[in-house]
Write an enzyme that holds these catalytic residues in place. Structure first.
Site, mmCIF file in Angstrom:
data_model
loop_
_atom_site.group_PDB
_atom_site.id
_atom_site.type_symbol
_atom_site.label_atom_id
_atom_site.label_comp_id
_atom_site.label_asym_id
_atom_site.label_seq_id
_atom_site.Cartn_x
_atom_site.Cartn_y
_atom_site.Cartn_z
ATOM 1 N N SER A 45 4.218 -25.610 28.938
ATOM 2 C CA SER A 45 5.637 -24.252 28.488
ATOM 3 C C SER A 45 5.118 -23.600 27.723
ATOM 4 O O SER A 45 4.778 -22.201 27.144
ATOM 5 C CB SER A 45 6.653 -24.372 29.648
ATOM 6 O OG SER A 45 7.054 -23.945 30.629
ATOM 7 N N LYS A 91 2.004 -21.006 27.714
ATOM 8 C CA LYS A 91 2.655 -20.042 28.351
ATOM 9 C C LYS A 91 2.225 -18.793 26.548
ATOM 10 O O LYS A 91 1.550 -17.329 27.155
ATOM 11 C CB LYS A 91 4.178 -19.758 28.463
ATOM 12 C CG LYS A 91 3.844 -20.815 29.734
ATOM 13 C CD LYS A 91 5.466 -20.387 30.685
ATOM 14 C CE LYS A 91 5.482 -21.742 32.087
ATOM 15 N NZ LYS A 91 6.959 -21.777 31.997
ATOM 16 N N TYR A 145 -3.554 -21.499 35.495
ATOM 17 C CA TYR A 145 -1.857 -21.595 34.684
ATOM 18 C C TYR A 145 -1.606 -23.178 34.656
ATOM 19 O O TYR A 145 -1.420 -23.729 33.434
ATOM 20 C CB TYR A 145 -0.931 -21.489 36.313
ATOM 21 C CG TYR A 145 0.426 -21.612 35.705
ATOM 22 C CD1 TYR A 145 1.038 -21.226 34.397
ATOM 23 C CD2 TYR A 145 1.191 -22.143 36.341
ATOM 24 C CE1 TYR A 145 2.867 -21.597 33.903
ATOM 25 C CE2 TYR A 145 2.746 -22.739 36.138
ATOM 26 C CZ TYR A 145 3.662 -22.436 35.118
ATOM 27 O OH TYR A 145 4.580 -22.624 34.775
ATOM 28 N N TYR A 171 13.784 -21.210 27.768
ATOM 29 C CA TYR A 171 14.718 -20.986 28.895
ATOM 30 C C TYR A 171 16.149 -20.065 29.312
ATOM 31 O O TYR A 171 16.229 -19.140 28.238
ATOM 32 C CB TYR A 171 14.283 -22.540 29.970
ATOM 33 C CG TYR A 171 13.341 -23.163 30.385
ATOM 34 C CD1 TYR A 171 11.670 -22.553 30.276
ATOM 35 C CD2 TYR A 171 13.109 -23.948 29.566
ATOM 36 C CE1 TYR A 171 10.714 -22.832 29.861
ATOM 37 C CE2 TYR A 171 11.908 -24.410 29.548
ATOM 38 C CZ TYR A 171 10.743 -24.343 29.745
ATOM 39 O OH TYR A 171 9.807 -25.268 29.834
ATOM 40 N N VAL A 195 8.378 -29.052 29.140
ATOM 41 C CA VAL A 195 9.385 -29.875 29.461
ATOM 42 C C VAL A 195 8.187 -31.000 29.437
ATOM 43 O O VAL A 195 8.667 -32.476 29.293
ATOM 44 C CB VAL A 195 8.879 -29.837 31.433
ATOM 45 C CG1 VAL A 195 10.177 -28.353 31.561
ATOM 46 C CG2 VAL A 195 7.760 -29.698 31.463
#
Lengths: 309, 309, 309, 309
Positions: free
Chosen positions: B68, B71, B193, B245, B263
């Site tokens: 992530s 992102k 992605y 998160y 993660v």
């Protein structure tokens, strides 16, 4: 630590003029009659730097209902008393929901997400009620410590009006109690809560009161060390992530400072190590935050070239 | 702007030793076989200051799956292309919910809360797919711009494995599409992605790559101005409120820096004006954030005496 | 209309023996001390046909706390007073959620989904309080009308105990009040509600009391026409879709009758045109419905060859 | 078991005239172009008693898109194949939410609440796909068994149009798959689902097809025993609690029969032991149920003096 050399160069009057066209485009809070009567065209701004210098413009001397800004003050009291143990009773995460929603409170079994949504602030008042014989008096003493004045008081008519329309908050308190996360009588705690919401202060008084968060926990006015330097940072962290209801992300993006708003139209923000700033304009956007006030803070940080990011 | 005079005085090895006892107390991500195989006792840390100086310790040279953290990189590309118009398609508020929840996405009619929950990051990939003929290649070029190396690549086996277990993400994409907030073929976008998630970088490479956010939008390694100074602050604001998160508030409270976790066990954090820092430890807490990694960052900011608050 | 020629052929003792092995596999309600003391191995069953004939077995003469079964009785009173206008204040759809959840109540702006979840039943008590000077007395009169006996009463200790643990219900009432769907003092209404919950009746008394729903609105015992034939069908429709908490679908599937359960372990069910039946076994499944009781009703309808489907 | 002696005395034309003023007050489904083209002033009604006698009025011979009514037919196939094991994969409780919501599906970990919300119906198609080599052909054979005609078919243009706007349903299927409650390829299963939705039948054909639910599982037309008598009651129980989307309670209250609606404007209802009835009027209320159709059924049960309650 750099000093706030630039505040005196800021033209606060010019900032207020830039946002004045927004007056008339928001809506004054009307959930209680006492607040609905406030004139929508008030506009004020004040800065208190870490040396105690004050800069102000517009209606900066006029007292208004601080409402949810008081949540930071009660939290400061509770944090001093309970320390880290406080977080067993209240979370410190953004809620992603309206400030008065019960949905998350039920799903998370009566532990409010953070101390700035209503449920969390009421829980903080519950904790104060458990440990303090006179929590309302203690809040006054804190304000004295922070501002050096005894003249600040709570408006009884507003507080009484709030209590007449307090069912949503009572629902939250009872829901927490049903999950064994509430210790005192609901009505008694709500009195403490609404007394704080109904405190009336001017922009200048609020800027002074919040100078401790810009100054490592020490009031720039009275030099009283209200919380530790570490706790001051932690309170700012909470303000940055949870202080603007469900608009915290937008405020961080546009203003870039820790802050706390109230439905009375006030917003307090912190430039750590430099100054605290307060704006007031009673008309709100649909998140419950002052429309012109948040825009004024956005211009303020752009012009000052400061943000925490 | 003050300089990072103190980084060279930090004993990164000592920080890692302090958190090493946490190894064994978390759990390596196991939702895909390719990640589950990673050894839980890896531990690395690297700092890149705004002058491009690198400080590192432990397994800081070993590449891992950035997941992530990617992102932020895709968001950087999209922010450059779309500017403020980006926020009509993706929100910038904390979600208050799990990173892979569809509940809020349905209630808010297909507009993801922010670009760091899965739905938001997939929407960013959708936007990239609309405007770029080769979005995966463009990500590589961005990394080259940021780190000055062409050696960084995406692990095909990991990407393929992700796609085999991509139903939750496909559900989000189709739900957005049902609300007319998705422009391209779902499977095509998910390839973009997962390619980004499967990029492998070391702590040192990540610290280098993120130096632009500490340095007003300019890479401290290549001097490329990736985004404007203003956009750099805005990205940091998003990281501070939404980057960890549903643990963003806790991270702000304990670490006090904008950051982004993955993660794979990596966490990147930013000290604006001073340095970027990356830690890696594959075992996660139940929020999906590296257990030892977030503790290492907490010690880091305490010892350095730095936080944005 | 066919007659209940077969009830006298049913071996109720045999049915109870078939379900007795379930005793010990559920859990007696323990949210208030007064209920937690009830012995788990009680088991009783009674039928009242439309001619007033009674068939019974086991502990059918022993009074128990009727709890939520009382919601049907209060609803009957309110339906008589308000008629169709009642449904502007309370819905009549299954909730799909736990009987004491506030989530849907908030999302649907204070209108409870149906009169058998707690919020709906409390709203019914609110409506009774508005129109009746002595709603508790009026419930007693209804029971007299239905059963022909004045001996039924509410257990004061149970009612008081309920009120001491009433925060969840108080939260619902205040939430409805915040949406302007509550007319009276919350505590006053909760007294009416808990008084009804604490009524104690035996299986035989409950079977008699509910005979009006099997007999087109007329009590098979006293011949009093309590509601119209049409209203009787409508009440049965509500019982069939909403009467068993979040297990209504399962009860329709397995038993196939309109019914209402209480956490005291009682379940009442209706064979329209034939008879009313009541079973009692205090141990509950995790939906809050009597474990052995619902199984006994399932065997009852299989053996009788009756269901509404 | 009483017989339907009264159906021939009903004046179906008069019922249709009573509801005709409602035409123009609802809205034809427009989520796909193929359905939006249907004329809003169609109105038809047909009854099939357990002896196979047909009574009809209005546009009872005109075929329309049966849409969600097909969910009962696919469920009948799956119930025959899987028996009670079916309920490990699909629940049988009312949802209390919109038919196409993913919220509950996520909260309940991919197990749809019942087979009549979209997620549940798609899961039924998934189960059929696992066991049948040609599930679409098998549905045709069932209709042949039920109605005695091979002339019923699915409209390819409608099915194709549905698939072009199928993202919401694809999202549900992928969400179930992410919870390991989906066995086949999503697109393959959606083909089966949309093929069934696009089946076109007239009121008379639907009344015939559903006669088995009025006749203990045996078709009144072909005498084929489609399901057991017990299963027939169980299917009716599901229809009564879950058949009318989030309006099941209202339909039970006003009509008092098990039933199933479709967004094509058809509603089928069952008078157990007597007859099946179908009405058609394409304009829908905001729950997605035929406006005039449900009113016609309400008059039907009032005049016939029949309901299951």
């Amino acid at each position: 630590m750099s000093q706030c050399l630039d505040c005196h160069e800021l033209d606060l009057d010019a900032i207020l003029e830039q946002v004045r066209p927004l007056l008339g485009k928001g809506a004054v809070a009307d959930y209680i009659p006492a607040l609905a009567k406030v004139s929508g065209n008030k506009l004020g701004m004040a800065i208190c730097d870490i040396h105690g210098n004050i800069y102000s413009a517009g209606d900066a001397n006029e007292a208004f209902s601080i409402q949810s800004i008081s949540k930071v003050l009660n939290l400061t009291l509770a944090f001093n008393i309970y320390g880290e143990a406080l977080w067993e009773k209240v979370g410190r995460e953004p809620s992603g929901q309206a400030f008065n929603s019960l949905i998350q409170l039920e799903l998370e079994k009566g532990i409010p997400r953070n101390p700035f949504i209503n449920a969390g602030a009421i829980k903080v008042c519950d904790l104060l009620t458990t440990r303090l014989s006179a929590p309302k008096q203690r809040l006054k003493e804190l304000l004295w410590d922070l501002c050096g004045t005894k003249s600040i008081s709570s408006n009884r008519i507003v507080a009484k009006s709030e209590r007449e329309f307090s069912d949503r908050n009572a629902a939250m308190a009872h829901l927490m109690k049903s999950f064994n996360n509430f210790e005192n009588d609901v009505q008694q705690v709500l009195k403490v809560y609404f007394h704080a919401c109904a405190v009336e202060m001017s922009c200048i008084e609020l800027a002074k009161a919040f100078s401790f968060l810009a100054n490592q926990g020490k009031s720039a006015i009275t030099q009283s060390q209200v919380v530790s330097s570490r706790q001051s940072k932690q309170l700012n962290a909470l303000l940055a992530t949870c202080g603007l209801y469900d608009q915290a992300g937008d405020f961080a993006y546009r203003v870039g400072l820790p802050g706390k708003s109230g439905v009375g139209g006030g917003i307090v923000a912190i430039v750590p190590g430099e100054c605290s700033v307060c704006v007031w304009s009673p008309e709100l956007n649909h998140f419950g935050n002052s429309l012109a006030g948040s825009e004024a803070l956005s211009i303020f940080t752009s012009e000052l070239g400061r943000s925490i990011f």
